[in-house]
Motif scaffolding. Structure first.
Motif, PDB file in Angstrom:
ATOM      1  N   SER A   1       0.836  -1.203   0.000  1.00 38.47           N
ATOM      2  CA  SER A   1       0.000   0.000   0.000  1.00 38.47           C
ATOM      3  C   SER A   1       0.869   1.251   0.000  1.00 38.47           C
ATOM      4  CB  SER A   1      -0.925   0.016   1.216  1.00 38.47           C
ATOM      5  OG  SER A   1      -0.160   0.136   2.395  1.00 38.47           O
ATOM      6  N   GLU A   2       0.256   2.336  -0.414  1.00 37.81           N
ATOM      7  CA  GLU A   2       0.989   3.616  -0.453  1.00 37.81           C
ATOM      8  C   GLU A   2       0.008   4.749  -0.212  1.00 37.81           C
ATOM      9  OE1 GLU A   2       4.209   5.790  -3.328  1.00 37.81           O
ATOM     10  OE2 GLU A   2       2.557   4.754  -4.314  1.00 37.81           O
ATOM     11  N   GLU A   3       0.379   5.670   0.641  1.00 37.03           N
ATOM     12  CA  GLU A   3      -0.480   6.833   0.860  1.00 37.03           C
ATOM     13  C   GLU A   3       0.381   8.060   1.153  1.00 37.03           C
ATOM     14  OE1 GLU A   3      -1.648   5.683   5.456  1.00 37.03           O
ATOM     15  OE2 GLU A   3      -2.870   4.917   3.809  1.00 37.03           O
ATOM     16  N   SER A   4      -0.135   9.213   0.751  1.00 40.39           N
ATOM     17  CA  SER A   4       0.621  10.449   0.998  1.00 40.39           C
ATOM     18  C   SER A   4      -0.151  11.357   1.931  1.00 40.39           C
ATOM     19  CB  SER A   4       0.855  11.188  -0.315  1.00 40.39           C
ATOM     20  OG  SER A   4       1.752  10.442  -1.088  1.00 40.39           O
ATOM     21  N   HIS A   5       0.570  12.014   2.806  1.00 40.18           N
ATOM     22  CA  HIS A   5      -0.065  12.916   3.767  1.00 40.18           C
ATOM     23  C   HIS A   5       0.750  14.188   3.897  1.00 40.18           C
ATOM     24  CE1 HIS A   5      -2.479   9.575   5.289  1.00 40.18           C
ATOM     25  NE2 HIS A   5      -1.374   8.859   5.260  1.00 40.18           N
ATOM     26  N   GLN A   6       0.031  15.274   4.088  1.00 37.28           N
ATOM     27  CA  GLN A   6       0.710  16.513   4.481  1.00 37.28           C
ATOM     28  C   GLN A   6       0.822  16.453   6.002  1.00 37.28           C
ATOM     29  OE1 GLN A   6       1.709  19.388   2.878  1.00 37.28           O
ATOM     30  NE2 GLN A   6       1.105  21.137   4.116  1.00 37.28           N
ATOM     31  N   ILE A   7       2.037  16.449   6.496  1.00 37.39           N
ATOM     32  CA  ILE A   7       2.236  16.396   7.945  1.00 37.39           C
ATOM     33  C   ILE A   7       2.631  17.783   8.443  1.00 37.39           C
ATOM     34  CG2 ILE A   7       3.524  15.299   9.855  1.00 37.39           C
ATOM     35  CD1 ILE A   7       1.844  13.290   8.317  1.00 37.39           C
ATOM     36  N   SER A   8       1.829  18.308   9.355  1.00 38.73           N
ATOM     37  CA  SER A   8       2.166  19.612   9.950  1.00 38.73           C
ATOM     38  C   SER A   8       2.710  19.371  11.347  1.00 38.73           C
ATOM     39  CB  SER A   8       0.925  20.495  10.047  1.00 38.73           C
ATOM     40  OG  SER A   8       0.334  20.604   8.785  1.00 38.73           O
ATOM     41  N   PHE A   9       3.894  19.902  11.578  1.00 38.81           N
ATOM     42  CA  PHE A   9       4.536  19.744  12.887  1.00 38.81           C
ATOM     43  C   PHE A   9       4.250  20.977  13.746  1.00 38.81           C
ATOM     44  CE2 PHE A   9       6.822  16.989  10.087  1.00 38.81           C
ATOM     45  CZ  PHE A   9       7.212  15.915  10.866  1.00 38.81           C
ATOM     46  N   PHE A  10       3.948  20.729  15.006  1.00 36.72           N
ATOM     47  CA  PHE A  10       3.708  21.835  15.943  1.00 36.72           C
ATOM     48  C   PHE A  10       4.703  21.761  17.088  1.00 36.72           C
ATOM     49  CE2 PHE A  10      -0.115  21.143  13.611  1.00 36.72           C
ATOM     50  CZ  PHE A  10      -0.599  22.423  13.379  1.00 36.72           C
ATOM     51  N   ASP A  11       5.105  22.916  17.564  1.00 39.22           N
ATOM     52  CA  ASP A  11       6.066  22.944  18.669  1.00 39.22           C
ATOM     53  C   ASP A  11       5.959  24.300  19.364  1.00 39.22           C
ATOM     54  OD1 ASP A  11       8.204  22.258  20.344  1.00 39.22           O
ATOM     55  OD2 ASP A  11       9.223  21.202  18.730  1.00 39.22           O
ATOM     56  N   ASP A  12       6.771  24.494  20.379  1.00 36.88           N
ATOM     57  CA  ASP A  12       6.769  25.794  21.052  1.00 36.88           C
ATOM     58  C   ASP A  12       7.967  26.623  20.574  1.00 36.88           C
ATOM     59  OD1 ASP A  12       8.981  24.815  22.355  1.00 36.88           O
ATOM     60  OD2 ASP A  12       8.049  24.653  24.313  1.00 36.88           O
ATOM     61  N   PHE A  13       8.122  27.801  21.158  1.00 34.39           N
ATOM     62  CA  PHE A  13       9.176  28.734  20.749  1.00 34.39           C
ATOM     63  C   PHE A  13      10.568  28.112  20.877  1.00 34.39           C
ATOM     64  CE2 PHE A  13      12.231  31.896  22.469  1.00 34.39           C
ATOM     65  CZ  PHE A  13      12.423  32.653  21.319  1.00 34.39           C
ATOM     66  N   GLU A  14      10.732  27.248  21.878  1.00 38.16           N
ATOM     67  CA  GLU A  14      12.064  26.673  22.127  1.00 38.16           C
ATOM     68  C   GLU A  14      12.270  25.327  21.421  1.00 38.16           C
ATOM     69  OE1 GLU A  14      13.593  27.136  26.235  1.00 38.16           O
ATOM     70  OE2 GLU A  14      11.671  28.078  26.629  1.00 38.16           O
ATOM     71  N   ASP A  15      11.318  24.916  20.602  1.00 38.06           N
ATOM     72  CA  ASP A  15      11.373  23.611  19.913  1.00 38.06           C
ATOM     73  C   ASP A  15      11.596  22.466  20.915  1.00 38.06           C
ATOM     74  OD1 ASP A  15      11.077  24.797  17.380  1.00 38.06           O
ATOM     75  OD2 ASP A  15      13.211  25.256  17.302  1.00 38.06           O
ATOM     76  N   HIS A  16      10.933  22.590  22.050  1.00 43.24           N
ATOM     77  CA  HIS A  16      11.096  21.572  23.100  1.00 43.24           C
ATOM     78  C   HIS A  16      10.689  20.181  22.627  1.00 43.24           C
ATOM     79  CE1 HIS A  16      10.975  24.767  26.403  1.00 43.24           C
ATOM     80  NE2 HIS A  16      12.097  24.107  26.560  1.00 43.24           N
TER      81      HIS A  16
ATOM     82  N   GLY B   1       5.928  22.634  29.125  1.00 43.29           N
ATOM     83  CA  GLY B   1       5.538  23.474  30.261  1.00 43.29           C
ATOM     84  C   GLY B   1       4.413  24.414  29.881  1.00 43.29           C
ATOM     85  N   ALA B   2       4.593  25.698  30.194  1.00 45.59           N
ATOM     86  CA  ALA B   2       3.517  26.663  29.933  1.00 45.59           C
ATOM     87  C   ALA B   2       3.635  27.308  28.552  1.00 45.59           C
ATOM     88  CB  ALA B   2       3.562  27.750  30.996  1.00 45.59           C
ATOM     89  N   ARG B   3       4.567  26.823  27.752  1.00 45.82           N
ATOM     90  CA  ARG B   3       4.789  27.417  26.429  1.00 45.82           C
ATOM     91  C   ARG B   3       3.588  27.216  25.504  1.00 45.82           C
ATOM     92  NH1 ARG B   3       8.316  31.272  25.315  1.00 45.82           N
ATOM     93  NH2 ARG B   3      10.404  30.890  26.081  1.00 45.82           N
ATOM     94  N   LYS B   4       3.385  28.194  24.631  1.00 49.18           N
ATOM     95  CA  LYS B   4       2.300  28.118  23.652  1.00 49.18           C
ATOM     96  C   LYS B   4       2.756  27.273  22.467  1.00 49.18           C
ATOM     97  CE  LYS B   4      -0.435  31.256  20.800  1.00 49.18           C
ATOM     98  NZ  LYS B   4      -0.515  32.646  20.362  1.00 49.18           N
ATOM     99  N   LEU B   5       1.819  26.522  21.886  1.00 51.96           N
ATOM    100  CA  LEU B   5       2.167  25.662  20.752  1.00 51.96           C
ATOM    101  C   LEU B   5       1.763  26.308  19.444  1.00 51.96           C
ATOM    102  CD1 LEU B   5       0.852  22.506  22.549  1.00 51.96           C
ATOM    103  CD2 LEU B   5       3.245  22.890  21.943  1.00 51.96           C
ATOM    104  N   GLY B   6       2.595  26.166  18.443  1.00 53.00           N
ATOM    105  CA  GLY B   6       2.280  26.755  17.140  1.00 53.00           C
ATOM    106  C   GLY B   6       2.893  25.947  16.009  1.00 53.00           C
ATOM    107  N   LEU B   7       2.506  26.293  14.785  1.00 51.80           N
ATOM    108  CA  LEU B   7       2.998  25.548  13.617  1.00 51.80           C
ATOM    109  C   LEU B   7       4.507  25.735  13.463  1.00 51.80           C
ATOM    110  CD1 LEU B   7       2.199  23.877  11.058  1.00 51.80           C
ATOM    111  CD2 LEU B   7       2.077  26.060   9.842  1.00 51.80           C
ATOM    112  N   GLN B   8       5.189  24.611  13.181  1.00 45.92           N
ATOM    113  CA  GLN B   8       6.641  24.658  13.045  1.00 45.92           C
ATOM    114  C   GLN B   8       7.044  24.464  11.582  1.00 45.92           C
ATOM    115  OE1 GLN B   8       8.482  21.158  14.735  1.00 45.92           O
ATOM    116  NE2 GLN B   8       9.902  22.457  15.880  1.00 45.92           N
ATOM    117  N   LYS B   9       6.503  23.381  10.968  1.00 50.28           N
ATOM    118  CA  LYS B   9       6.869  23.092   9.585  1.00 50.28           C
ATOM    119  C   LYS B   9       5.862  22.116   8.953  1.00 50.28           C
ATOM    120  CE  LYS B   9      10.754  21.996   6.668  1.00 50.28           C
ATOM    121  NZ  LYS B   9      12.139  21.751   6.468  1.00 50.28           N
ATOM    122  N   ASN B  10       5.690  22.224   7.648  1.00 58.95           N
ATOM    123  CA  ASN B  10       4.858  21.254   6.916  1.00 58.95           C
ATOM    124  C   ASN B  10       5.762  20.402   6.040  1.00 58.95           C
ATOM    125  OD1 ASN B  10       2.249  22.142   7.727  1.00 58.95           O
ATOM    126  ND2 ASN B  10       2.491  23.909   6.377  1.00 58.95           N
ATOM    127  N   ILE B  11       5.497  19.105   6.019  1.00 65.47           N
ATOM    128  CA  ILE B  11       6.260  18.215   5.133  1.00 65.47           C
ATOM    129  C   ILE B  11       5.276  17.261   4.437  1.00 65.47           C
ATOM    130  CG2 ILE B  11       8.009  16.379   5.009  1.00 65.47           C
ATOM    131  CD1 ILE B  11       9.418  17.478   7.344  1.00 65.47           C
TER     132      ILE B  11
END
Lengths: 246, 489
Positions: free
Chosen positions: B33-48, B99-109
């Motif tokens: 099987s084969e499937e493709s997905h857009q993967i969006s990575f989320f992280d905080d300001f410090e890339d924890h 911790g208390a960091r806000k999460l946001g979009l980091q990168k799409n692959i």
């Protein structure tokens, strides 16, 4: 964990095809399934393309659970493992006669699989022997394919007599009609007679079908190459009926 | 078994690999099987999350939290913060990372996932392979079928050993890591290249300059992100670290310079005090509501809406301050004061200075701690807190010197005691603030505030008992031995 035996003392009635297809359906339904090929001819092992190690088992089958574990092979399908047959399995009767309570020998061995499997399927050789007695004692259900012919009727009668004689629970015997050719009067008559005599028959008949024979050519369960065919639906109904009785 | 290979054709790669061995040449690879997905990575300001080798991703409108061991947890939606997740276990896992960091979009692959099987010469599947690929790399994960481990090993032998991945991390993390993504180097724990013979002025300059820059890195975050309270937290910690260090060196460095620098830094910190207190209150809002029974919930609502209103006001004031000319002048002046440290002609070396300070501060901690008993006034406990804090700053600083492993061991021993002392202080601060608030609040809110203050008061008693026990543990001979070792190295 439940144990299902596919048994008939008559050869060529569809035991192996039943064991292989039921194992496939069970695994697909999410049951962790182990098929043990007790028949030294190794037909179900062949269907699953699984080979045994060359070294003979001697008496280890009934004595060394760890050794047994080392021989299990994963089939191509999720949730399904196979313990392939070995030619040395022809000595099972002798091996069993060497232990104190031969009828309990197999049950003791299978107990070790309790935490790993939901269903054990035993593909049995066409004999009536110490091994068969151990199979009858161990199994929750003895699934018996019956071709509706006079000789098969006689074989089923003999099986019931054997159970009575050895004080085994006849409720375990679960016959179903196999390789049925509706156009044959003899088959229709035999079905009527047997249904009258034994209420335990599963209400599913497996027709004679070229696709069942082709399993050997494909070396795959029916569901892998003939899922759109009518015979597949019949075998599926058989699995559903077996599932209800287990 | 996992390998990272640079290829745009998995089949080509597999065929070549099989051909390398006579044993495997009759084997074949089939694509299931084969499937493709857009993967969006989320992280905080410090890339924890990235740094912890975990993933928070969006795939086909579903959100997953993936642990380094590749356990996937489905999330109902993208959480803005870890504490917004309803599932307590997952919330705790993520909280430990961000911790208390806000999460946001980091990168799409764009990721393609292929399921392959490897069949032997009889057509039996012996190995399952998952290929997780972006445009340049493929991560191949092989799982041998039971009973076919030997054949799988033969296959693995033909794979390029340099490309084998042994680290524990999700496939997606590894793809992101090899896609050219570089995590931020931002961190509150900085490394300095201190040498034992460096003059103290130069060492303090290096530390103060770097930490002041770090504080300033947070200005943009404070201005842009109202809800990520960690920017302000880090801003304050960076300033506190400088203040802590220069107060340790007050006798070695010119008095007027140090006093002026202290005043200026204290001024910057003071500007942020109230907002930080409110940030903490509101971040822990849920725990406050859990402290009181339902009779006081209405009062708490009023209390917290007053806090929210005040927080908005404080934030506006701080933003305006940070954007002002006056602030810029203060900043320039602080840089100037820090640079003055380099103009001092010193004959001393940092290491003996620090060693002397360590002995002195350790003795002070012991003396203060030993004088505390069940009925000592709170002020004495606070005194111990401040001494411990100084000792920690000192060990943190000494850690930067070569061969100073004992410093981190002392820090570890100090940690529990410091945490409890911190709790004790927080309890006092909370009580005072709540009682102050109650004086001018409407009746229901005032009652809730007083009740909350009472819960803190009773908690503080048990914290005090803990402190005595933890101090006794810290004061044992092994810590003394570590201090001796570090102060004589």
């Amino acid at each position: 964990m439940k144990t299902l035996a596919c048994y008939s003392m008559k050869g060529g009635v569809g035991k192996t095809a039943t064991a292989v297809n039921i194992a496939w359906f069970a695994a697909r339904a999410g049951y962790k399934t182990l098929l043990i090929d007790l028949d030294p001819q190794g037909a179900s092992s062949f269907y699953f393309r699984v080979k045994s190690k060359k070294k003979p088992w001697d008496e280890k089958f009934f004595q060394d659970h760890e050794y047994l574990l080392k021989h299990i092979k994963e089939a191509d399908y999720e949730n399904l493992d196979v313990l392939p047959a070995h030619f040395s399995f022809r000595n099972f009767d002798i091996n069993l006669s060497d232990i104190s309570k031969p009828e309990k020998g197999l049950k003791k061995v299978l107990k070790g699989f309790k935490s790993s499997y939901d269903l054990i399927i035993l593909d049995c050789p066409p004999t009536i022997s110490n091994l068969s007695e151990a199979v009858f004692y161990t199994s929750d259900l003895v699934l018996v394919p019956v071709i509706p012919t006079t000789l098969s009727e006689r074989t089923l009668d003999q099986l019931y007599q054997y159970f009575d004689e050895y004080k085994l629970n006849t409720d375990k015997i679960t016959p179903f009609f196999s390789m049925v050719q509706k156009q044959k009067h003899m088959h229709a008559d035999s079905i009527t007679r047997l249904k009258e005599r034994y209420s335990s028959f599963i209400d599913v008949t497996i027709p004679f079908a070229a696709d069942l024979e082709k399993m050997g050519e494909h070396r795959q369960p029916l569901g892998e190459f003939a899922s759109g065919k009518p015979v597949f639906t019949h075998v599926q109904s058989l699995w559903q009926a077996v599932r209800e009785r287990l | 078994m996992r390998w990272l290979i640079k290829t745009d054709s998995v089949i080509h790669f597999l065929q070549e690999t099989l051909q390398k061995s006579a044993k495997l040449s009759a084997f074949r690879a089939d694509l299931n099987s084969e499937e493709s997905h857009q993967i969006s990575f989320f992280d905080d300001f410090e890339d924890h999350i990235f740094k912890q080798k975990a993933c928070l991703i969006k795939q086909d409108d579903s959100f997953y939290w993936i642990s380094p061991e590749q356990t996937h947890h489905l999330l109902p939606q993208l959480p803005k913060f870890a504490h917004h997740i309803e599932d307590e276990d997952i919330a705790e896992q993520l909280n430990k990372v961000v911790g208390a960091r806000k999460l946001g979009l980091q990168k799409n692959i764009l990721v393609t996932r292929q399921q392959w099987v490897l069949r032997d010469n009889e057509g039996k599947v012996i190995l399952r392979l998952t290929a997780t690929c972006d445009s340049q790399h493929c991560l191949l994960t092989a799982t041998a079928l039971r009973g076919y481990e030997k054949q799988a090993r033969s296959f693995a032998k033909q794979m390029p050993t340099d490309n084998e991945i042994t680290e524990i991390a999700p496939d997606y993390h590894l793809l992101l890591a090899h896609s050219g993504f570089t995590p931020t180097t931002y961190s509150l724990s900085l490394k300095f290249n201190l040498t034992a013979d460096m003059p103290p002025e130069q060492a303090v300059h290096q530390y103060a300059y770097t930490y002041f820059n770090l504080a300033r890195e947070n200005e943009a975050g404070i201005l842009a992100h109202n809800d990520d309270i960690e920017f302000l937290h880090d801003y304050r910690v960076a300033i506190r670290k400088i203040r802590g260090l220069i107060s340790l060196f007050k006798k070695q460095l010119p008095k007027t310079l140090i006093s002026e620098l202290q005043q200026e830094l204290a001024f910057l910190a003071k500007k942020t005090n109230e907002l930080r207190d409110l940030d903490v209150y509101l971040h822990n809002k849920k725990s406050f509501f859990n402290r009181l029974d339902t009779n006081h919930q209405k009062g708490l609502e009023q209390l917290f809406s007053a806090f929210e209103a005040r927080q908005r006001g404080c934030r506006r004031e701080l933003k305006s301050w940070l954007s002002s000319q006056n602030y810029q002048q203060k900043v320039d002046h602080i840089y100037h004061l820090i640079s003055c440290l380099l103009q001092i002609d010193s004959q001393q070396s940092i290491q003996p200075c620090l060693q002397k300070l360590l002995r002195k501060n350790y003795k002070k901690v012991l003396a203060t701690g030993q004088s505390i008993h069940a009925k000592s006034p709170d002020e004495e406990v606070h005194e111990l807190r401040l001494s411990c804090k100084k000792l920690r700053y000192l060990t943190e600083y000494m850690q930067q010197l070569p061969a100073a492993q004992a410093a981190s061991q002392i820090q570890k021993k100090l940690k529990k005691l410091q945490n409890s002392l911190g709790d004790f202080n927080d309890n006092s601060v909370q009580q005072n603030k709540l009682r102050q608030f109650a004086e001018n609040a409407p009746a229901t809110a005032a009652q809730a505030a007083i009740m909350l203050a009472e819960t803190y008061a009773s908690e503080q008693k048990s914290v005090r008992k803990k402190i005595q026990k933890q101090f006794a543990e810290f004061a044992k001979a092994d810590t003394q031995q570590l201090v001796k070792q570090l102060s004589q190295a």
